[in-house]
Design a protein around this motif. Structure first.
Motif, PDB file in Angstrom:
ATOM      1  N   PRO A 248       0.822  -1.211   0.000  1.00  0.00           N
ATOM      2  CA  PRO A 248       0.000   0.000   0.000  1.00  0.00           C
ATOM      3  C   PRO A 248       0.859   1.266   0.000  1.00  0.00           C
ATOM      4  CG  PRO A 248      -0.877  -1.604   1.548  1.00  0.00           C
ATOM      5  CD  PRO A 248       0.440  -2.142   1.079  1.00  0.00           C
ATOM      6  N   GLY A 249       0.538   2.182  -0.882  1.00  0.00           N
ATOM      7  CA  GLY A 249       1.272   3.435  -1.000  1.00  0.00           C
ATOM      8  C   GLY A 249       2.395   3.408  -2.006  1.00  0.00           C
ATOM      9  N   PRO A 321      -1.264  -5.614   5.178  1.00  0.00           N
ATOM     10  CA  PRO A 321      -2.251  -5.307   4.131  1.00  0.00           C
ATOM     11  C   PRO A 321      -1.608  -5.277   2.742  1.00  0.00           C
ATOM     12  CG  PRO A 321      -2.475  -3.800   5.989  1.00  0.00           C
ATOM     13  CD  PRO A 321      -1.209  -4.574   6.220  1.00  0.00           C
ATOM     14  N   ALA A 323      -2.473  -3.994  -1.327  1.00  0.00           N
ATOM     15  CA  ALA A 323      -3.345  -3.194  -2.184  1.00  0.00           C
ATOM     16  C   ALA A 323      -3.381  -3.802  -3.584  1.00  0.00           C
ATOM     17  CB  ALA A 323      -2.855  -1.754  -2.243  1.00  0.00           C
TER      18      ALA A 323
END
Length: 328
Positions: A248-249, A321, A323
């Protein structure tokens, strides 16, 4: 060695081009798709230091003498250069040996990504060896801190850049990647050998550590650049790691963006890709191809960026997590 070359070396005689017996296009390789003549003392410079431009180089053309070398330039200094052949394929552990035996740059030493440039898997598929183990490997390969080193593969440097980065990381600055790799060497009509080179063992001092390494807990507030192909970043395909997607990111700049026809693009083109990145962390599947994008930044005249060695192979196994999609 002369009797083992594919053709006698005669003045002005061009050698025929012959492809390796195993073509890179025949394998499914998701992870990889998409010096002077005299030795000199290698000074330990700051990790980010580069010398990107030459006073007599045309505008927009990289002075690649610090990071890349062209085939004919390498041919002129073979006698004073340690050349390392790092051809490799994921899920095909014998590929490097077969390719080397089918033909390699004269005098080149075979280096194995899994055995020589990595520790056993976990965390991630290609963690770094300890500094002591890497130093022992370099000594076994006949390398010393004063050695001029050139590394190559047959995938435009995507594997060879791992050794380039590791040597730079311990302060060995006299290392370059063959621009265009073994294909470019053959296409230039340069000699190919089938002789198995046996290096003279040496002693390489154990470095304190690898510089520029980022761990999984050090990614907060950093710009993570995922250099895998877009379909893997987006989670549309994942042939190797357990969960498709990305950190994520993380932003996506596939390593292939730095190449044109199998060689590195110009400084201006590379700067257009990487110039806006501020202290990024390069990530890929297992900390190999990320080094290729770090090399591209160095060729563009940017500081050598940090690398997340565990990369997505570690992240996707960590329970954190994940994404998906084309947005960070």
């Amino acid at each position: 060695m002369g009797s083992l070359l594919r053709q006698d070396l005669l003045p002005g005689r061009r050698l025929p081009t012959r492809r390796p017996s195993v073509s890179p296009e025949t394998a499914t390789v998701y992870e990889l798709r998409s010096l002077s003549a005299s030795a000199h003392l290698v000074l330990r410079l700051s990790w980010a230091q580069t010398r990107p431009y030459s006073a007599d180089a045309p505008a927009g053309v990289a002075d690649v003498s610090d990071h890349l070398i062209e085939p004919r330039a390498l041919a002129e200094i073979l006698g004073s250069t340690e050349v390392c052949d790092i051809r490799w394929r994921i899920n095909d552990p014998g590929y490097g040996r077969r390719s080397y035996e089918a033909g390699h740059i004269p005098g080149a030493i075979r280096v194995d990504l899994d055995d020589d440039l990595s520790a056993p898997p976990g965390p991630g598929r290609h963690p770094l060896p300890t500094p002591a183990r890497f130093a022992a490997t370099l000594g076994r390969l006949g390398l010393m801190p004063t050695s001029n080193v050139v590394v190559y593969d047959d995938v435009s440097g995507r594997v060879a850049a791992r050794m380039w980065w590791m040597l730079r990381s311990i302060g060995h600055d006299s290392v370059r990647v063959l621009n265009g790799g073994f294909r470019a060497w053959e296409e230039a009509g340069l000699p190919v050998s089938i002789e198995d080179s046996a290096p003279q063992p040496a002693v390489y001092p154990t470095p304190d550590r690898f510089e520029g390494v980022v761990g999984i807990d050090d990614l907060d507030d950093r710009t993570v650049v995922d250099v895998r192909e877009a379909e893997r970043y987006q989670g549309l395909a994942e042939p190797v790691d357990p969960i498709p997607g990305h950190i994520p990111g993380a932003i996506n700049l596939p390593s292939g963006l730095s190449l044109k026809d199998g060689v590195f693009k110009s400084i201006d083109e590379l700067d257009a890709i990487y110039g806006q990145l501020d202290s990024p962390v390069m990530s890929c599947g297992s900390g190999v191809v990320a080094c290729h994008s770090a090399l591209a930044m160095a060729v563009a005249g940017r500081p050598i960026p940090d690398v997340y060695i565990g990369s997505y192979s570690e992240w996707s196994r960590s329970g954190r997590p994940v994404a998906a999609g084309d947005q960070p």
